[in-house]
Every structure is written in structure tokens, then in C-alpha cells.
Design a protein around this motif. Structure first.
Motif, PDB file in Angstrom:
ATOM      1  N   LYS A  21       0.835  -1.206   0.000  1.00 16.15           N
ATOM      2  CA  LYS A  21       0.000   0.000   0.000  1.00 16.15           C
ATOM      3  C   LYS A  21       0.870   1.257   0.000  1.00 16.15           C
ATOM      4  N   ALA A  22       1.906   1.245   0.839  1.00 17.78           N
ATOM      5  CA  ALA A  22       2.813   2.399   0.898  1.00 17.78           C
ATOM      6  C   ALA A  22       3.537   2.591  -0.432  1.00 17.78           C
ATOM      7  N   ASP A  23       3.951   1.492  -1.047  1.00 22.07           N
ATOM      8  CA  ASP A  23       4.632   1.575  -2.342  1.00 22.07           C
ATOM      9  C   ASP A  23       3.697   2.093  -3.430  1.00 22.07           C
ATOM     10  N   ALA A  24       2.435   1.683  -3.362  1.00 23.61           N
ATOM     11  CA  ALA A  24       1.457   2.138  -4.358  1.00 23.61           C
ATOM     12  C   ALA A  24       1.249   3.646  -4.257  1.00 23.61           C
ATOM     13  N   ILE A  25       1.150   4.137  -3.023  1.00 24.74           N
ATOM     14  CA  ILE A  25       0.986   5.586  -2.819  1.00 24.74           C
ATOM     15  C   ILE A  25       2.226   6.332  -3.296  1.00 24.74           C
ATOM     16  N   ALA A  26       3.397   5.775  -2.978  1.00 28.87           N
ATOM     17  CA  ALA A  26       4.648   6.406  -3.414  1.00 28.87           C
ATOM     18  C   ALA A  26       4.754   6.412  -4.936  1.00 28.87           C
ATOM     19  N   GLY A  27       4.375   5.301  -5.560  1.00 34.66           N
ATOM     20  CA  GLY A  27       4.427   5.225  -7.020  1.00 34.66           C
ATOM     21  C   GLY A  27       3.484   6.211  -7.677  1.00 34.66           C
ATOM     22  N   LEU A  28       2.282   6.345  -7.113  1.00 32.79           N
ATOM     23  CA  LEU A  28       1.315   7.301  -7.649  1.00 32.79           C
ATOM     24  C   LEU A  28       1.827   8.729  -7.503  1.00 32.79           C
ATOM     25  N   THR A  29       2.436   9.013  -6.367  1.00 36.56           N
ATOM     26  CA  THR A  29       2.982  10.354  -6.120  1.00 36.56           C
ATOM     27  C   THR A  29       4.081  10.693  -7.127  1.00 36.56           C
ATOM     28  N   VAL A  30       4.978   9.741  -7.329  1.00 37.60           N
ATOM     29  CA  VAL A  30       6.065   9.957  -8.288  1.00 37.60           C
ATOM     30  C   VAL A  30       5.513  10.152  -9.695  1.00 37.60           C
ATOM     31  N   ALA A  31       4.519   9.350 -10.059  1.00 39.55           N
ATOM     32  CA  ALA A  31       3.937   9.449 -11.398  1.00 39.55           C
ATOM     33  C   ALA A  31       3.282  10.807 -11.624  1.00 39.55           C
ATOM     34  N   LEU A  32       2.584  11.309 -10.607  1.00 34.66           N
ATOM     35  CA  LEU A  32       1.901  12.596 -10.737  1.00 34.66           C
ATOM     36  C   LEU A  32       2.886  13.733 -10.990  1.00 34.66           C
ATOM     37  N   VAL A  33       4.058  13.623 -10.393  1.00 37.67           N
ATOM     38  CA  VAL A  33       5.076  14.657 -10.586  1.00 37.67           C
ATOM     39  C   VAL A  33       5.856  14.420 -11.875  1.00 37.67           C
ATOM     40  N   LEU A  34       6.140  13.159 -12.156  1.00 39.53           N
ATOM     41  CA  LEU A  34       7.050  12.817 -13.244  1.00 39.53           C
ATOM     42  C   LEU A  34       6.433  13.007 -14.626  1.00 39.53           C
ATOM     43  N   ILE A  35       5.134  12.812 -14.759  1.00 39.13           N
ATOM     44  CA  ILE A  35       4.503  12.897 -16.085  1.00 39.13           C
ATOM     45  C   ILE A  35       4.674  14.285 -16.705  1.00 39.13           C
ATOM     46  N   PRO A  36       4.213  15.357 -16.045  1.00 36.39           N
ATOM     47  CA  PRO A  36       4.433  16.680 -16.658  1.00 36.39           C
ATOM     48  C   PRO A  36       5.899  17.086 -16.693  1.00 36.39           C
ATOM     49  N   GLN A  37       6.643  16.652 -15.681  1.00 35.42           N
ATOM     50  CA  GLN A  37       8.059  17.019 -15.608  1.00 35.42           C
ATOM     51  C   GLN A  37       8.845  16.410 -16.764  1.00 35.42           C
ATOM     52  N   SER A  38       8.602  15.151 -17.040  1.00 37.39           N
ATOM     53  CA  SER A  38       9.345  14.471 -18.105  1.00 37.39           C
ATOM     54  C   SER A  38       9.004  15.040 -19.478  1.00 37.39           C
ATOM     55  N   MET A  39       7.758  15.436 -19.671  1.00 41.57           N
ATOM     56  CA  MET A  39       7.369  16.040 -20.950  1.00 41.57           C
ATOM     57  C   MET A  39       8.099  17.366 -21.164  1.00 41.57           C
ATOM     58  N   ALA A  40       8.222  18.133 -20.087  1.00 36.14           N
ATOM     59  CA  ALA A  40       8.937  19.411 -20.183  1.00 36.14           C
ATOM     60  C   ALA A  40      10.423  19.187 -20.454  1.00 36.14           C
ATOM     61  N   TYR A  41      11.007  18.191 -19.805  1.00 34.37           N
ATOM     62  CA  TYR A  41      12.428  17.914 -19.999  1.00 34.37           C
ATOM     63  C   TYR A  41      12.712  17.444 -21.423  1.00 34.37           C
ATOM     64  N   ALA A  42      11.775  16.703 -22.007  1.00 30.78           N
ATOM     65  CA  ALA A  42      11.961  16.252 -23.390  1.00 30.78           C
ATOM     66  C   ALA A  42      12.015  17.448 -24.339  1.00 30.78           C
ATOM     67  N   GLN A  43      11.125  18.400 -24.136  1.00 30.75           N
ATOM     68  CA  GLN A  43      11.146  19.611 -24.969  1.00 30.75           C
ATOM     69  C   GLN A  43      12.435  20.389 -24.760  1.00 30.75           C
TER      70      GLN A  43
END
Length: 297
Positions: A21-43
Motif C-alpha cells: 500500500k505504501a509503495d502504491a501511494i509512493a508510485g502514484l505520487t512519483v507518477a503525478l510529478v514525473l509525467i508533466p516534468q518528463s514532458m517538459a524535460y523532453a522539450q
């Protein structure tokens, strides 16, 4: 020995539902930050946005299984994206197929070097970099990253100069006269959402919320206006001529980019064979290509 190679075997022994459960919450948190961040870094690296998503989902999974540190963030970062763009810009046009291929090759080469550094235990080399040097490099990169986004903020497009500060000056001059106000307002709204949510509740993924809201607004009002209209419907002969000239220029630039890429390969072969005559001819061809490229711009 096996645990050193596969660290995840150690924590799998006493893995339970609470940890899942803790890992799932951590994974969701990372994904929420990483999705827009990674798109910006690609540009920032000169690549299409979706390549940032490709580069962001695999490294964290591998790091979770094989990483030796639970605190170390793994994935695309701004400085690496900036260095990728700076390294590959002389070789190919940003966003082109050649540029993407070079970026993939560069990532592979860097990965090999990092792997060898890890195997040979050469991480201690970092200790020889003084703190002021690291601070200066990081702050300089932050300034370049921030100012490189000004053109997108104001909705203007300028030719890239030899020096970054010259490009920034061009952007400011263009923004004074040609700011695209809907784009600027959308950017300001995104900033307000991000800073507002950070004040209200820092735990809310403000960047993702800002991206989601502005994307929804953009879709609802047809902000992109990505319409395809047959050129025959345009009645003005002058506009017809302008479009034809523009399309021809784009095709010519694309062709020159391919020639420049091929020229780079020939130069490498000439250097390898130490053929000075070929090197001079190739250098002359490169200068001609650069002149033609500048004229088209």
C-alpha cells in the motif's frame, strides 16, 4: 553476493500488504510529478514531448529493483536535458529523426560510461569537484533553463543566436511587439494555479493539476486551432504565393539538415583516415550548407 547484485531480494523477504500500500501511494505520487516534468524535460532536450514519457517510466522501475539508494531520484533531469540539446544541436535539427537517433545513441553511450564507473567504483571522482563549482554549474543551468522558456511563455518564435543571452534579447524584443496574449494569459494562469495550490496544500501535485486544467481549458475553447484547410479555399494569390514559398523553404531546410548530417559522417571518416584534402573539402561544403541554411531562415 546474490543480494548485492539483486538488492530487491532482500526486501522481498518480509514484504506484506502494508508495504504494498505504501509503495502504491509512493508510485502514484512519483507518477503525478514525473509525467508533466518528463514532458517538459523532453522539450528542453529538443525532443518531442512523448519521448519524455518513454524516458521516465523505465528508469524508476529499474532503480526500484536494482538501485542501492532509496532516496536517489532516477529519471530525466533538467541539466542532462539541457546538455543533450547543446551537444546535439550542431549535428542535427532539434526534433528531426536524425536528432532523435543521435539522442538515443547518446543516452546509450552515457549509460555505458555510467555502468563502467559504477563497476570500477569511480564515484569518488565526484569528491574532487568543489562545492562552488557545482553550485555555479547548477545555478547557471537553472538560469538558462528558465530563460529558454520565455519564447513559449510569450508565444513568440525567434532564430537561435550563437550565444544564449542574444537569443533571450531577441525573445524580449519580439515579445514587446508580438506577444501572443492568449498564450501569455494561459501561462500566467498555470503559474497562479501552481503557486496557489502550493500555498493551500503542498501535498497536492500542483504541476500536474496546472497541466490538467490548462489542457482541459485549451481543449474546451479550441485554443490550439489545429485545423486543416485545403489551400484551394484560399482566394488571395499573394497568400498562395507565401504558403508555397514557406513550404518550399521548409523542404529546403529539411534537405540541408540531412546533407549536414551526412557531411558530419564524412568528416568523421576523413579524420579517421587522416585525409586532409577530404577534410578541407568537407569543411568547405559545411560552410556552404551553413550559409544556405542562414539564407533560408
Amino acid at each position: 553476493m546474490l543480494v548485492r547484485i539483486f538488492p530487491f531480494l532482500e526486501w522481498l523477504k518480509d514484504y506484506n500488504f502494508a508495504k504494498l500500500k505504501a509503495d502504491a501511494i509512493a508510485g502514484l505520487t512519483v507518477a503525478l510529478v514525473l509525467i508533466p516534468q518528463s514532458m517538459a524535460y523532453a522539450q528542453l532536450a529538443g525532443l518531442p514531448s512523448y519521448y519524455g514519457l518513454y524516458a521516465s517510466f523505465l528508469p524508476p522501475m529499474l532503480a526500484a529493483l536494482f538501485g542501492s539508494s532509496r532516496q536517489l531520484a532516477t529519471g530525466p533531469v533538467a541539466v542532462v536535458s539541457l546538455m543533450t540539446s547543446a551537444s546535439l544541436s550542431p549535428l542535427a535539427t532539434a526534433g528531426s529523426d536524425s536528432f532523435i537517433a543521435y539522442a538515443i545513441l547518446l543516452a546509450l553511450i552515457v549509460g555505458v560510461f555510467q555502468f563502467l564507473l559504477g563497476v570500477l567504483r569511480l564515484g569518488l571522482v565526484v569528491n574532487f569537484l568543489s562545492h562552488p563549482v557545482v553550485n555555479g554549474f547548477t545555478n547557471g543551468a537553472a538560469i538558462i533553463i528558465a530563460t529558454s522558456q520565455l519564447s513559449k511563455m510569450f508565444g513568440v518564435s525567434v532564430d537561435e543566436a550563437h550565444h544564449h543571452y542574444e537569443t533571450v534579447i531577441r525573445v524580449i524584443e519580439a515579445a514587446i511587439h508580438y506577444t501572443h496574449w492568449p498564450t501569455f494569459i494561459m501561462g500566467v494562469a498555470a503559474f497562479i494555479i501552481m503557486f496557489g495550490l502550493k500555498k493551500i496544500n503542498p501535498r497536492i501535485p500542483n504541476v500536474l493539476v496546472a497541466v490538467a486544467i490548462t489542457t482541459a481549458i485549451s481543449w474546451a475553447i479550441g485554443f490550439e486551432n489545429d485545423m486543416r484547410v485545403d489551400i484551394s479555399r484560399i482566394q488571395s494569390p499573394k497568400v498562395h504565393e507565401m504558403i508555397a514559398t514557406f513550404n518550399k523553404t521548409l523542404n529546403d531546410i529539411s534537405e540541408l539538415s540531412k546533407q549536414r548530417t551526412e557531411n558530419t559522417k564524412l568528416m568523421e571518416e576523413a579524420k579517421k583516415n587522416n585525409n586532409k584534402i577530404d577534410m578541407l573539402n568537407i569543411k568547405r561544403n559545411e560552410e556552404v550548407l551553413n550559409v544556405n541554411m542562414e539564407e533560408l531562415k
